[in-house]
Scaffold this active site. Structure first.
Site, PDB file in Angstrom:
ATOM      1  N   ASP A  27     -53.363  50.485 -22.786  1.00 47.70           N
ATOM      2  CA  ASP A  27     -52.145  51.607 -23.702  1.00 47.70           C
ATOM      3  C   ASP A  27     -51.844  52.616 -22.502  1.00 47.70           C
ATOM      4  OD1 ASP A  27     -50.591  52.696 -24.931  1.00 47.70           O
ATOM      5  OD2 ASP A  27     -52.081  54.524 -25.717  1.00 47.70           O
ATOM      6  N   ARG A  31     -45.402  55.751 -21.174  1.00 48.08           N
ATOM      7  CA  ARG A  31     -45.698  56.459 -20.026  1.00 48.08           C
ATOM      8  C   ARG A  31     -45.788  56.677 -19.207  1.00 48.08           C
ATOM      9  NH1 ARG A  31     -50.217  59.002 -24.009  1.00 48.08           N
ATOM     10  NH2 ARG A  31     -50.394  56.355 -23.945  1.00 48.08           N
ATOM     11  N   ARG A  40     -39.338  51.827 -19.479  1.00 49.36           N
ATOM     12  CA  ARG A  40     -40.575  51.642 -19.723  1.00 49.36           C
ATOM     13  C   ARG A  40     -41.175  50.126 -19.911  1.00 49.36           C
ATOM     14  NH1 ARG A  40     -43.099  54.537 -24.692  1.00 49.36           N
ATOM     15  NH2 ARG A  40     -44.012  51.584 -24.977  1.00 49.36           N
ATOM     16  N   HIS A  44     -44.633  47.945 -18.105  1.00 48.50           N
ATOM     17  CA  HIS A  44     -45.091  47.123 -18.966  1.00 48.50           C
ATOM     18  C   HIS A  44     -45.498  45.838 -17.690  1.00 48.50           C
ATOM     19  CE1 HIS A  44     -44.980  48.034 -22.753  1.00 48.50           C
ATOM     20  NE2 HIS A  44     -43.827  48.348 -22.929  1.00 48.50           N
ATOM     21  N   ASN A  75     -46.049  46.901 -33.088  1.00 49.99           N
ATOM     22  CA  ASN A  75     -45.547  46.636 -31.816  1.00 49.99           C
ATOM     23  C   ASN A  75     -44.265  45.948 -32.361  1.00 49.99           C
ATOM     24  OD1 ASN A  75     -48.232  46.674 -30.200  1.00 49.99           O
ATOM     25  ND2 ASN A  75     -46.914  48.214 -30.688  1.00 49.99           N
ATOM     26  N   ARG A 194     -60.501  52.484 -24.180  1.00 48.77           N
ATOM     27  CA  ARG A 194     -59.111  52.867 -24.246  1.00 48.77           C
ATOM     28  C   ARG A 194     -58.233  53.577 -23.533  1.00 48.77           C
ATOM     29  NH1 ARG A 194     -55.370  53.436 -29.748  1.00 48.77           N
ATOM     30  NH2 ARG A 194     -53.813  53.050 -28.668  1.00 48.77           N
ATOM     31  N   ARG A 200     -57.756  56.583 -31.157  1.00 47.92           N
ATOM     32  CA  ARG A 200     -57.941  55.966 -31.862  1.00 47.92           C
ATOM     33  C   ARG A 200     -57.653  54.685 -31.645  1.00 47.92           C
ATOM     34  NH1 ARG A 200     -52.461  58.626 -32.204  1.00 47.92           N
ATOM     35  NH2 ARG A 200     -51.106  57.267 -30.801  1.00 47.92           N
TER      36      ARG A 200
HETATM   37  C1  IPE Z   1     -52.210  50.025 -29.005  1.00 54.74           C
HETATM   38  O1  IPE Z   1     -51.187  50.743 -28.893  1.00 54.74           O
HETATM   39  C2  IPE Z   1     -51.552  48.679 -29.078  1.00 54.74           C
HETATM   40  C3  IPE Z   1     -51.542  47.578 -27.873  1.00 54.74           C
HETATM   41  C4  IPE Z   1     -52.413  48.017 -26.642  1.00 54.74           C
HETATM   42  C5  IPE Z   1     -51.544  46.418 -27.589  1.00 54.74           C
HETATM   43  P1  IPE Z   1     -49.983  51.407 -28.882  1.00 54.74           P
HETATM   44  O2  IPE Z   1     -49.388  52.030 -28.055  1.00 54.74           O
HETATM   45  O3  IPE Z   1     -49.242  50.325 -29.999  1.00 54.74           O
HETATM   46  O4  IPE Z   1     -50.639  52.229 -30.402  1.00 54.74           O
HETATM   47  P2  IPE Z   1     -50.316  54.028 -31.241  1.00 54.74           P
HETATM   48  O5  IPE Z   1     -49.297  53.165 -31.897  1.00 54.74           O
HETATM   49  O6  IPE Z   1     -49.947  54.550 -30.156  1.00 54.74           O
HETATM   50  O7  IPE Z   1     -51.673  53.918 -32.215  1.00 54.74           O
HETATM   51  C1  IPE Z   2     -49.211  49.691 -23.886  1.00 52.97           C
HETATM   52  O1  IPE Z   2     -48.499  50.393 -23.727  1.00 52.97           O
HETATM   53  C2  IPE Z   2     -48.487  48.374 -24.025  1.00 52.97           C
HETATM   54  C3  IPE Z   2     -47.972  47.874 -25.343  1.00 52.97           C
HETATM   55  C4  IPE Z   2     -48.477  48.238 -27.250  1.00 52.97           C
HETATM   56  C5  IPE Z   2     -47.256  46.311 -25.634  1.00 52.97           C
HETATM   57  P1  IPE Z   2     -47.298  51.817 -24.541  1.00 52.97           P
HETATM   58  O2  IPE Z   2     -46.396  50.244 -24.594  1.00 52.97           O
HETATM   59  O3  IPE Z   2     -47.957  51.528 -25.667  1.00 52.97           O
HETATM   60  O4  IPE Z   2     -47.552  52.863 -23.512  1.00 52.97           O
HETATM   61  P2  IPE Z   2     -46.869  54.246 -24.076  1.00 52.97           P
HETATM   62  O5  IPE Z   2     -48.725  53.916 -25.250  1.00 52.97           O
HETATM   63  O6  IPE Z   2     -46.277  54.068 -25.253  1.00 52.97           O
HETATM   64  O7  IPE Z   2     -47.443  55.127 -23.469  1.00 52.97           O
HETATM   65 MG    MG Z   3     -49.068  52.784 -26.200  1.00 51.78          MG
END
Ligand code: IPE
Ligand code: IPE
Ligand code: MG
Length: 246
Positions: A27, A31, A40, A44, A75, A194, A200
């Site tokens: 995760d 950001r 964003r 990735h 997602n 995490r 969480r």
């Molecule tokens: C969890 O991250 C899912 C993955 C890393 C694939 P999210 O970014 O989706 O989780 P929340 O929304 O902050 O709980």
């Molecule tokens: C995790 O990074 C990747 C996926 C959930 C696919 P995020 O895309 O959730 O990144 P943040 O949490 O918005 O920074």
């Molecule tokens: Mg995230």
């Protein structure tokens, strides 16, 4: 393997007592990009590079199982363009994995409902399964895509109900239920990491993490490196796992 320079700076860990199974919620990609004024999707792209580095390193030090959360059942709520980029990157990573998994001794398994993915992705997933059959030792990487822990439990309950209806099973215990999950035959994670600052599980492995040691860090996934992994393992090695006993 770590370079000579890195070995000097990597926090010390006990290589004889590594966790057998590490799970990671990858995760913080979005950001990471935002902080750099990038879209964003750039986060990735950077995050998939981190996955490659960490998976290779885990394999090289002898971690037996690595389970990563790549895309959750929730997602899909994200903008279509972001979802498309994540799926495209997944395809690219799978092609890379397919090219090197036999030599690197990395078996690949998918947790989640992959039936809804594109035919191209499904073909790549099938290819990883086929190649994995010839790899007996080494490291197993479980990639969670369109994975949700609650959906996994409901699916297992449905499979159980069908077995009861057809008369093949009628007694249920924890081991029997566990065998109906994607993680059948795989030991529970010892350590869950995490990055990204949230504390969480976000629907990740709720059944399997009942006794897993949890480690949270503010470091964003694209910045997560071998040192961070060592820090997480060092913290894990300080824990006293009691499982309800003394
Ligand atoms: C969890 O991250 C899912 C993955 C890393 C694939 P999210 O970014 O989706 O989780 P929340 O929304 O902050 O709980
Ligand atoms: C995790 O990074 C990747 C996926 C959930 C696919 P995020 O895309 O959730 O990144 P943040 O949490 O918005 O920074
Ligand atoms: Mg995230």
């Amino acid at each position: 393997m770590a370079t000579a320079k890195e070995s000097r700076v990597l926090p010390e860990i006990d290589m004889a007592h590594l966790p057998q199974h590490i799970a990671i919620i990858m995760d913080g990609n979005g950001r990471w990009a935002k902080r750099r004024g990038l879209p964003r999707t750039a986060g990735h792209i950077s995050g998939t590079k981190t996955f490659r580095t960490i998976a290779k390193y885990c394999q090289s030090i002898g971690i037996r199982y690595l389970t990563v959360y790549a895309f959750s059942t929730e997602n899909w709520k994200r903008p279509q363009e972001e979802v498309d980029t994540i799926m495209r990157l997944l395809g690219e990573k799978l092609e890379e994995l397919i090219a090197s998994m036999v030599e690197d001794k990395v078996r690949v398994k998918f947790f989640g409902d992959v039936s809804v993915l594109s035919p191209r992705l499904r073909a790549l997933i099938d290819r990883t399964a086929e190649l994995s059959r010839s790899i007996v030792d080494g490291c197993q990487v479980n990639i969670c895509v369109n994975y949700g822990g609650r959906a996994e439990i409901v699916r297992a309950a449905q499979r159980w109900a069908e077995m009861v209806k057809s008369g093949t099973e009628n007694e249920l215990d924890e081991a029997g239920f566990g065998a109906l999950l994607y993680s059948a035959d795989i030991p529970d994670p010892d350590l869950l990491i995490r990055p990204g600052g949230e504390q969480r599980l976000s629907n990740f492995l709720p059944w399997q993490t009942a006794y897993t040691e949890l480690y949270f860090t503010d470091v964003l996934w694209p910045d997560f490196d071998r040192s961070e992994l060592h820090r997480a393992i060092a913290a894990y090695q300080q824990r006293n796992r009691r499982y309800g006993g003394l």
